[in-house]
Design an enzyme around this catalytic site. Structure first.
Site, mmCIF file in Angstrom:
data_model
loop_
_atom_site.group_PDB
_atom_site.id
_atom_site.type_symbol
_atom_site.label_atom_id
_atom_site.label_comp_id
_atom_site.label_asym_id
_atom_site.label_seq_id
_atom_site.Cartn_x
_atom_site.Cartn_y
_atom_site.Cartn_z
ATOM 1 N N ASP A 1 0.845 -1.194 0.000
ATOM 2 C CA ASP A 1 0.000 0.000 0.000
ATOM 3 C C ASP A 1 0.885 1.251 0.000
ATOM 4 O O ASP A 1 1.962 1.241 -0.598
ATOM 5 C CB ASP A 1 -0.917 -0.033 1.240
ATOM 6 C CG ASP A 1 -2.270 0.611 0.986
ATOM 7 O OD1 ASP A 1 -2.284 1.824 0.737
ATOM 8 O OD2 ASP A 1 -3.286 -0.085 1.049
ATOM 9 N N SER B 1 -11.460 -1.408 0.304
ATOM 10 C CA SER B 1 -10.114 -1.250 0.882
ATOM 11 C C SER B 1 -10.118 -1.511 2.377
ATOM 12 O O SER B 1 -9.099 -1.889 2.951
ATOM 13 C CB SER B 1 -9.607 0.182 0.664
ATOM 14 O OG SER B 1 -8.895 0.289 -0.523
ATOM 15 N N HIS C 1 -3.521 5.915 3.326
ATOM 16 C CA HIS C 1 -4.323 4.722 3.080
ATOM 17 C C HIS C 1 -3.735 3.482 3.733
ATOM 18 O O HIS C 1 -4.445 2.689 4.367
ATOM 19 C CB HIS C 1 -4.454 4.522 1.568
ATOM 20 C CG HIS C 1 -5.427 3.470 1.179
ATOM 21 N ND1 HIS C 1 -5.044 2.190 0.840
ATOM 22 C CD2 HIS C 1 -6.772 3.495 1.070
ATOM 23 C CE1 HIS C 1 -6.117 1.475 0.526
ATOM 24 N NE2 HIS C 1 -7.175 2.238 0.661
#
Length: 875
Positions: A148, A528, A206
């Site tokens: 990520d 996600s 994220h």
């Protein structure tokens, strides 16, 4: 010696076998120019491959070399295309390097107000709370790789057990992030060169949010910003590997993703989380190919199903399409910590647009009154056209609009309202929940729940003088649609009618860690978020069993024991094409005493119906158990009810139920033994086969022992002949023949006698796919002789043939999503050609042809064929 001779012959045969070039998907078109991923045949070494490329005069630069994948990522400096690479001996597959954007981020900042604990902890939905309390499981000893944007490893929520502060040195004493690598550097934006180093610090956010869901722990934090409440992830003692593939902003490529996957494996990760967003496709993509290899070597992989639920069926994302990987759908949290507005004495939650900014509430003066934009019948306009505002003065007011994003995106309606001087925009979501809007800069814009919007509109009609009040702190509310499959979560199936997604997990309105520089904690939504929840649950299973079961075995356990769920407010069960096997139930997974395999059944279509299936029930308990067999039907999805050629953005729910007959309605199985049961499926009587409804359901085995969890297997089938499912969107007139002028402007063909010129008036073919095709081609023929000359080739798209997924309904600008080929006269003469050939002036016939699903590819019998007519090229 005989064996050596045989192997030599096989190796020689391999080296001359033709490779395959896989083109970009319509929903995921962005590629890195002149960059390719190449996979070698087994037995072909790097040295052999490099030598063969050089023998074919291909000038290249290595971007990445792979081991398990047996291939490389290269930049081609000569004029050779991907198809040319596929023709080089020893190369098995070639893909363009596709670009992945990180999903959008929306945060709720800690502000010290009181809130409901259910919002901070969704574990009550999944049984994780019971696993923590009763089984004392934490994921200790399990290694989880997060591919990520990196992890803020200094965040105190990632400190080692017992530590009250985060680690202050990479991979230090108090740090649970023990492995990692930064593949790109802070300033990587694709155009530049990656600047890798050993520091995977997250500056985007994220990855830190994802890692917190897997295993953050903010229950004993003594320093720094505090969470809204003591909060814990699914597996709070896992060891992390942080593999950073994004810079502080921008995109990344599949070449970097593959490198991260291999390093995670080499670092000994047990599970990797890939909360990445691809498009609908077939399973032959490089990440799925490598994923299958890694799973075969003992590592588990989970990835997002995608956030394209508003585009209808056939949209499940490609990252987890491998046979052994897990595609994870999203369920909404029952509660959310959100900003609210008050109107007519009632409080309503709202979701601000991304453009309005993270951690930012709307604060407008009382003079910015509400103004619903109504038509003559009193129905809300959607604000997608300036004409919707005719006769309405909205200057300085907050406009209320119908929020159906199928008509246009939030950018379009935001820009129109802003140009008319509106102070803000509120959109009423449909059918329920709150929509995450992109929005436009410097305009307060937010979505409302459907029920909230309707109530506000009703209150306005009673008293238009009501004033909006805007909260400055978040509140916790039970939200519309909570606890059910998320509206934004993508529908399956894939192009081969395979059952994806596999399972669902909480992913809507999930509170987790965020980089300290960005507020430390955030609320986000998407697959996600559901994917790391599933990954954390796997870690608990590993610790519980004191083993590392294979990927397929882990997936089967969780799918067998998931909770079959309903849409919010529905009395029927949601399609397996939406929720997979259901909402993950970790307590059931860890305490079940039985398994059933396979973990899904693909019935295919009416022509290829796999009518008879066999399941195996295994009793892993310590005593004999009896199981009763039953069938739970689920919603059928009709996407072609109006004989349309592009699927409905919201499938019509129908009661088209299959029936299932069992060879035995009840079986008794001794401890440690198995029993086989034959299933005979009969297609639904209801449902029009010409409208291709996707029907589904669950075969359930219920143990007789009270309190023991049932186990089940989902199935999906298509009523009708899948060969007849429309591929091209002819409803909107595609495929289209247009003209690209020298300045890049695309215009209609002026007249039937128009002469094209490859330099100044290039013929342009625009195609729009409503479903997958094994071969989406644009062909060129001699108009005089009808002789096939080749496939259209463009530098951006490559040659126009090969596997193709479907398009979205609309792009980010609210325009119909389509693929555009600006043709400058180059063709690939065959699918095995290695270089394009330039055609000169002449009269040509252009044909768009799409292979029908489940056919052998005989042309033209197995294709949708669209003759675009003859064109005259003068120069």
């Amino acid at each position: 010696m005989k064996i050596i001779a045989i192997l030599s012959v096989l190796a020689a045969a391999t080296l001359v076998s033709a490779g395959k070039y896989h083109f970009t998907q319509p929903d995921h078109p962005d590629i890195l120019p002149n960059a390719y991923i190449i996979e070698y045949y087994d037995g072909v070494t790097r040295a052999n491959a490099h030598a063969n490329l050089k023998k074919h005069a291909i000038d290249f630069k290595i971007r990445n070399e792979y081991g398990i994948f047996n291939g490389a990522a290269i930049t081609v400096k000569s004029s050779h295309s991907g198809s040319a690479l596929a023709g080089v001996p020893g190369i098995k597959n070639v893909w363009p390097v596709q670009l992945f954007s990180p999903p959008p981020v929306q945060s709720a900042k800690s502000n010290g107000n009181s809130t409901h604990s259910a919002n901070m902890n969704v574990h009550h939905m999944t049984g994780v709370d019971a696993v923590h309390k009763k089984l004392k499981l934490t994921g200790k000893g399990v290694k989880v790789g997060v591919i990520d944007s990196g992890i803020d490893y200094k965040h105190p929520a990632f400190a080692a057990p017992g530590a009250t502060e985060g680690c202050f040195a990479r991979y230090g004493k108090n740090c649970r992030v023990k492995h990692g690598w930064d593949f790109v550097g802070d300033n990587y934006h694709l155009e530049g060169t990656p600047v890798p180093d050993s520091d995977p610090m997250d500056c985007m956010g994220h990855g830190t949010h994802v890692a917190g869901i897997i295993g953050g722990d903010a229950r004993n934090i003594k320093t720094g910003p505090k969470p809204l409440l003591p909060w814990v992830g699914v597996a709070p003692e896992v060891t992390f590997g942080a593999y950073r593939i994004f810079g502080c902003e921008g995109r990344t490529g599949t070449d970097i993703i593959l490198a991260a996957m291999e390093l995670a494996f080499n670092d000994g990760m047990d599970i990797i989380n890939m909360s990445l967003y691809g498009g609908p496709a077939y399973k032959n993509n490089p990440m799925a190919v490598l994923g299958e290899k890694l799973i075969a070597h003992g590592m588990n992989i989970a990835a997002c199903a995608g956030n394209d639920g508003g585009d209808g069926v056939w949209m499940v994302a490609d990252v987890a399409l491998g046979d052994s990987a897990t595609s994870v759908a999203s369920f909404d949290n029952a509660y959310a910590a959100v900003y609210t507005l008050t109107y007519a004495g009632q409080k309503y939650p709202y979701s601000p647009s991304l453009a309005w900014g993270n951690n930012r509430f709307i604060d407008l003066p009382a003079t910015a009154v509400l103004y619903p934009v109504l038509d003559k019948t009193g129905v809300l306009h959607d604000g997608c056209k300036a004409g919707d505002y005719t006769g309405h003065d909205v200057k300085g007011k907050v406009v209320l609009l119908f929020g159906d994003l199928a008509s246009c995106g939030s950018v379009v309606r935001g820009n129109i309202a802003k140009s008319l001087g509106a102070a803000g925009v509120l959109t009423v979501s449909t059918p329920f929940g709150m929509t995450l809007l992109a929005g436009v800069d410097a305009l307060p814009m937010a979505s409302l729940e459907n029920r909230g919007g309707e109530a506000i509109l009703a209150a306005y009609k009673k008293n238009p003088r009501n004033v909006i009040g805007w909260s400055k702190v978040v509140s916790t509310v039970m939200i519309e649609g909570g606890g059910a499959p998320a509206d934004m979560s993508s529908y399956g199936v894939d192009g081969d009618l395979r059952s994806k997604p596999d399972i669902g997990a909480p992913g809507g309105n999930i509170y987790s860690t965020f980089p300290r520089a960005k507020g430390s904690y955030a609320l986000q939504s998407g697959t996600s978020m559901s994917t790391p929840y599933y990954v954390g649950s796997q870690a608990l299973l590993y610790q519980h069993t004191k083993s590392k079961p294979s990927g397929p075995d882990v997936r089967r356990i969780f799918k067998n024991t998931a909770t079959i769920s309903k849409h919010w407010g529905s009395k029927t069960f949601t399609s397996a094409a939406k929720q997979g096997a259901g909402l993950i139930n970790v307590w059931n997974a860890l305490t079940t005493s039985a398994h059933v395999s396979p973990d899904h059944i693909d019935l295919l279509d009416s022509v290829n119906l796999r009518k008879t299936q066999q399941i195996t029930i295994k009793n892993v308990g310590k005593k004999s158990e009896s199981f009763s067999l039953s069938h739970v039907p689920a919603d059928a999805l009709n996407s072609y009810s109006k004989n349309n050629t592009f699927p409905h953005s919201r499938p019509i729910i129908e009661a088209d139920y299959a029936t299932v007959a069992f060879s035995a309605n009840k079986v008794k199985i001794a401890a440690g033994k198995s029993a086989k049961v034959t299933l005979t499926f009969t297609e639904p009587k209801n449902g029009d086969a010409k409208q291709f409804p996707l029907y589904s359901g669950y075969v359930v085995a219920t143990p007789s022992t009270e309190g023991s969890p049932s186990i089940h297997v989902p199935y999906i089938g298509l009523k009708g002949d899948v060969r007849q499912v429309p591929i091209m969107d002819t409803d909107l007139g595609f495929p289209l023949l247009m003209v690209t002028q020298a300045n890049g402007t695309v215009i209609d063909v002026p007249n039937n006698d128009f002469n094209f010129n490859f330099k100044t008036a290039a013929p342009t073919v625009i195609v729009r796919y409503g479903s997958h095709t094994p071969d989406g081609s644009i062909r060129v023929y001699s108009a005089a002789t009808k002789h096939f000359l080749g496939y259209i080739f463009t530098p951006w798209w490559g040659a126009a043939f090969g596997e193709t997924g479907r398009n979205k309904n609309k792009d980010a600008n609210g325009l119909f999503d389509a693929r555009q080929y600006d043709w400058r006269g180059q063709v690939f003469e065959t699918a095995q050609s290695t270089t394009p050939v330039q055609l000169g002036p002449g009269l040509y016939n252009l044909v768009a042809a799409n292979q029908k699903k489940f056919t052998k590819g005989a042309y033209p019998a197995d294709y949708e064929v669209f003759d675009l007519g003859n064109i005259m090229i003068t120069a």
